[in-house]
Design an enzyme around this catalytic site. Structure first.
Site, PDB file in Angstrom:
ATOM      1  N   GLU A   1       0.887  -1.174   0.000  1.00 20.38           N
ATOM      2  CA  GLU A   1       0.000   0.000   0.000  1.00 20.38           C
ATOM      3  C   GLU A   1       0.918   1.214   0.000  1.00 20.38           C
ATOM      4  OE1 GLU A   1      -3.155   0.015  -0.234  1.00 20.38           O
ATOM      5  OE2 GLU A   1      -3.858  -1.929   0.455  1.00 20.38           O
TER       6      GLU A   1
ATOM      7  N   CYS B   1      -2.342   9.091   2.319  1.00 21.33           N
ATOM      8  CA  CYS B   1      -2.087   8.539   0.980  1.00 21.33           C
ATOM      9  C   CYS B   1      -3.256   8.855   0.048  1.00 21.33           C
ATOM     10  CB  CYS B   1      -1.860   7.040   1.070  1.00 21.33           C
ATOM     11  SG  CYS B   1      -3.177   6.182   1.943  1.00 21.33           S
TER      12      CYS B   1
HETATM   13  P1  NAP Z   1       8.218   5.072   4.738  1.00 17.16           P
HETATM   14  O1  NAP Z   1       9.340   5.967   5.036  1.00 17.16           O
HETATM   15  O2  NAP Z   1       8.270   4.250   3.525  1.00 17.16           O
HETATM   16  O3  NAP Z   1       8.057   4.121   6.031  1.00 17.16           O
HETATM   17  C1  NAP Z   1       7.035   3.148   6.115  1.00 17.16           C
HETATM   18  C2  NAP Z   1       7.569   1.963   6.859  1.00 17.16           C
HETATM   19  O4  NAP Z   1       8.542   1.300   6.039  1.00 17.16           O
HETATM   20  C3  NAP Z   1       8.297   2.309   8.158  1.00 17.16           C
HETATM   21  O5  NAP Z   1       8.072   1.307   9.104  1.00 17.16           O
HETATM   22  C4  NAP Z   1       9.745   2.339   7.724  1.00 17.16           C
HETATM   23  O6  NAP Z   1      10.650   2.090   8.771  1.00 17.16           O
HETATM   24  C5  NAP Z   1       9.782   1.212   6.719  1.00 17.16           C
HETATM   25  N1  NAP Z   1      10.826   1.345   5.710  1.00 17.16           N
HETATM   26  C6  NAP Z   1      11.344   2.498   5.189  1.00 17.16           C
HETATM   27  N2  NAP Z   1      12.278   2.213   4.262  1.00 17.16           N
HETATM   28  C7  NAP Z   1      12.346   0.875   4.190  1.00 17.16           C
HETATM   29  C8  NAP Z   1      13.147  -0.029   3.434  1.00 17.16           C
HETATM   30  N3  NAP Z   1      14.026   0.397   2.539  1.00 17.16           N
HETATM   31  N4  NAP Z   1      12.965  -1.353   3.630  1.00 17.16           N
HETATM   32  C9  NAP Z   1      12.060  -1.806   4.511  1.00 17.16           C
HETATM   33  N5  NAP Z   1      11.284  -1.007   5.266  1.00 17.16           N
HETATM   34  C10 NAP Z   1      11.416   0.317   5.112  1.00 17.16           C
HETATM   35  O7  NAP Z   1       6.847   5.844   4.698  1.00 17.16           O
HETATM   36  P2  NAP Z   1       6.283   6.883   5.746  1.00 17.16           P
HETATM   37  O8  NAP Z   1       7.010   8.153   5.590  1.00 17.16           O
HETATM   38  O9  NAP Z   1       6.250   6.241   7.118  1.00 17.16           O
HETATM   39  O10 NAP Z   1       4.778   6.988   5.270  1.00 17.16           O
HETATM   40  C11 NAP Z   1       4.384   7.830   4.263  1.00 17.16           C
HETATM   41  C12 NAP Z   1       4.181   7.066   2.971  1.00 17.16           C
HETATM   42  O11 NAP Z   1       3.267   6.003   3.186  1.00 17.16           O
HETATM   43  C13 NAP Z   1       3.551   7.941   1.914  1.00 17.16           C
HETATM   44  O12 NAP Z   1       4.122   7.683   0.677  1.00 17.16           O
HETATM   45  C14 NAP Z   1       2.100   7.488   1.929  1.00 17.16           C
HETATM   46  O13 NAP Z   1       1.382   7.764   0.757  1.00 17.16           O
HETATM   47  C15 NAP Z   1       2.245   6.048   2.199  1.00 17.16           C
HETATM   48  N6  NAP Z   1       0.987   5.513   2.722  1.00 17.16           N
HETATM   49  C16 NAP Z   1       0.246   4.695   1.917  1.00 17.16           C
HETATM   50  C17 NAP Z   1      -0.964   4.225   2.376  1.00 17.16           C
HETATM   51  C18 NAP Z   1      -1.805   3.307   1.539  1.00 17.16           C
HETATM   52  O14 NAP Z   1      -2.703   2.675   2.082  1.00 17.16           O
HETATM   53  N7  NAP Z   1      -1.593   3.188   0.251  1.00 17.16           N
HETATM   54  C19 NAP Z   1      -1.426   4.594   3.630  1.00 17.16           C
HETATM   55  C20 NAP Z   1      -0.653   5.443   4.398  1.00 17.16           C
HETATM   56  C21 NAP Z   1       0.567   5.888   3.931  1.00 17.16           C
HETATM   57  P3  NAP Z   1      11.456   3.317   9.490  1.00 17.16           P
HETATM   58  O15 NAP Z   1      10.414   4.230  10.032  1.00 17.16           O
HETATM   59  O16 NAP Z   1      12.230   2.608  10.522  1.00 17.16           O
HETATM   60  O17 NAP Z   1      12.280   3.952   8.418  1.00 17.16           O
END
Ligand code: NAP
Length: 454
Positions: free
Chosen positions: A228, A262
């Site tokens: 997602e 998102c």
């Molecule tokens: P993020 O930086 O990608 O982090 C999300 C999760 O993934 C965190 O637990 C993070 O851990 C982990 N993570 C980050 N880089 C990773 C990697 N290379 N390998 C494995 N895990 C990794 O995203 P965010 O800033 O928390 O959230 C915002 C994003 O989420 C936006 O793009 C938003 O659109 C998206 N989102 C999508 C939905 C949907 O349902 N489609 C819903 C909500 C949010 P750490 O925190 O330890 O880095």
């Protein structure tokens, strides 16, 4: 990234946590395996009991959790309480409906008896984002646990207090040991967890970069994954729309969760005939929303969750303006220690600008002028994302016809795009794959097993 809660209003560190060491990770995996081994054989009624209890506990403690989210990631308290309520809803929804959604499905074949069964996969690793610290977790956990899986949560590193609070709620509700656990680890631990034989599948909600990394690790290990990811949802306003209503909902759609959603509307694609009328009404509405202390009940827009994310958002605005976008309101970083950003409208946005091509994860609305309906559809689809979309028109049949031409996982006609336990949720293109919620969501982490008896 260090695992700590930082107040985005003040920049003060609230609490720091040590990441789990090898021994703790090993114990969590072993407990998850044991937990899943037993849980899969429990009846739906037995699974529903703690699920209903956790809903009750969530409702009883929503004020405390909303306050903790306000302190940890800046969510306005009224929105935090609504988020916790919604978590209770998804738990009750699956407690009530899981059995029917997963009942054996008979198939007419050459066998004397033939059916499809939906069996649990085992331990699901959930890698979750900070923006809805409770909802994202419960949205994934309620169906996965009711399907008989166990879950190991790796939450975002900036919301550890929420991650620990959720684990405590699950324990207090009576889920057996190992069925739901929080593991405080950074992103670097994720590939090794996915690779572990005790993890059956992984679900990630997060950015494209995290999605690519998790999908690669899952691909190497040949494990099911659901992604997602981000979005740049179009909000199309046609000439026959109720412009005043559209402008009001547009404001909610952009500013909910301080713009960090998102499925927030991000690109407002407005046809020529109503462009100026929409713009003036939208500007009034955006300026009227109160930005400030997330602990104050009347606050509509709090700070951004982190200062680095606020600065990134402002850089997107600056780059868009350098390419010809015009700031109608907001667009300046306020002085002070907090991660605040004002409600911002950019006019004259076009493809090729950051505000059009990238996801803007904050209160920045990109208004795009379209010549007519078909131009609006083309602009809506000219995105690498495909999560949600909304269309505003007085003509429902026209709305439905256009909805079928939009490249997205969901389209709402004359309504705010929102998630709902009764509706499948997810994206296409770089917004990810797989679905959460509804019947499809609960089946994602099952072994869809055909049984044929001669
Ligand atoms: P993020 O930086 O990608 O982090 C999300 C999760 O993934 C965190 O637990 C993070 O851990 C982990 N993570 C980050 N880089 C990773 C990697 N290379 N390998 C494995 N895990 C990794 O995203 P965010 O800033 O928390 O959230 C915002 C994003 O989420 C936006 O793009 C938003 O659109 C998206 N989102 C999508 C939905 C949907 O349902 N489609 C819903 C909500 C949010 P750490 O925190 O330890 O880095």
């Amino acid at each position: 990234m260090p695992i700590r809660s930082v107040n985005p209003v003040t920049g003060d560190v609230i609490a720091s946590y040590r990441a789990a060491d090898e021994g703790e990770i090993e114990r969590a995996l072993a407990a998850a395996e044991r937990g899943a081994g037993d849980w899969r054989w429990r009846s739906f009624d037995e699974r529903a009991r703690p699920m209903r209890d956790v809903a009750r506990l969530l409702r009883a403690s929503k004020v405390d959790h909303a306050r903790a989210m306000a302190l940890e990631m800046g969510k306005p308290v009224a929105q935090g309480e609504a988020e916790v309520e919604k978590c209770a809803w998804v738990c009750e929804h699956y407690a009530e409906h899981a059995e029917a959604l997963l009942k054996d499905a008979p198939r007419a074949t050459d066998a004397s008896r033939c059916f499809v069964a939906f069996e649990p996969l085992g331990v699901v690793l959930a890698v979750m984002p900070w923006n809805f610290p409770f909802w994202q977790v419960f949205r994934a956990a309620a169906p996965a646990l009711m399907a008989g899986n166990a879950m190991l949560l790796k939450h975002a590193s900036n919301v550890p207090a929420s991650a620990l609070a959720i684990a405590k709620l699950m324990r207090d509700a009576g889920f057996p040991n190992g069925v739901f656990q929080t593991l405080l680890v950074g992103a670097e631990a994720v590939p090794r967890l996915i690779d572990d034989a005790r993890i059956a599948a992984v679900t990630l909600t997060g950015s494209e970069a995290a999605g690519a990394s998790v999908a690669s690790a899952a691909g190497r290990a040949i494990k099911k994954c659901v992604l997602e990811l981000g979005g740049s949802d179009p909000f199309i306003v046609l000439e026959d729309a109720d412009v005043a209503k559209a402008a009001c909902v547009a404001t909610d759609a952009r500013l909910l969760n301080s713009g960090q959603s998102c499925i927030a509307a991000k690109r407002f694609i407005v046809v020529d005939a109503v462009h100026d009328a929409f713009m003036s009404r939208f500007t009034l509405e955006m300026n009227a929303r109160r930005v400030g202390d997330p602990l104050a009940r009347e606050t509509a827009v709090g700070p951004q969750a982190r200062r680095d994310l606020r600065d990134e958002l402002h850089a997107q605005v600056t780059r868009s303006v350098a390419r010809g976008a015009r700031v109608v309101c907001g667009g300046e970083v306020p002085a002070g220690p907090g991660a605040f950003y004002p409600a911002t409208i950019l006019a004259a946005v076009e493809p090729g600008m950051s505000a059009f091509d990238e996801e803007t994860f904050g209160p920045v609305a990109a208004v795009v002028r379209a010549r007519d309906e078909s131009h609006a559809i083309a602009l809506a689809n000219a995105s690498r994302f495909g999560l949600g979309a909304s269309i505003w028109t007085a003509d429902r049949a026209r709305g439905e016809r256009i909805a079928r031409q939009i490249e997205a996982g969901c389209v709402f006609v004359n309504g705010l795009v929102k998630s709902d336990p009764r509706l499948a949720f997810g994206g296409i293109k770089r917004s990810g794959f797989g679905r959460e919620l509804d019947e499809i969501g609960i089946r994602e982490f099952t072994n869809i097993k055909s049984i044929w008896i001669a």
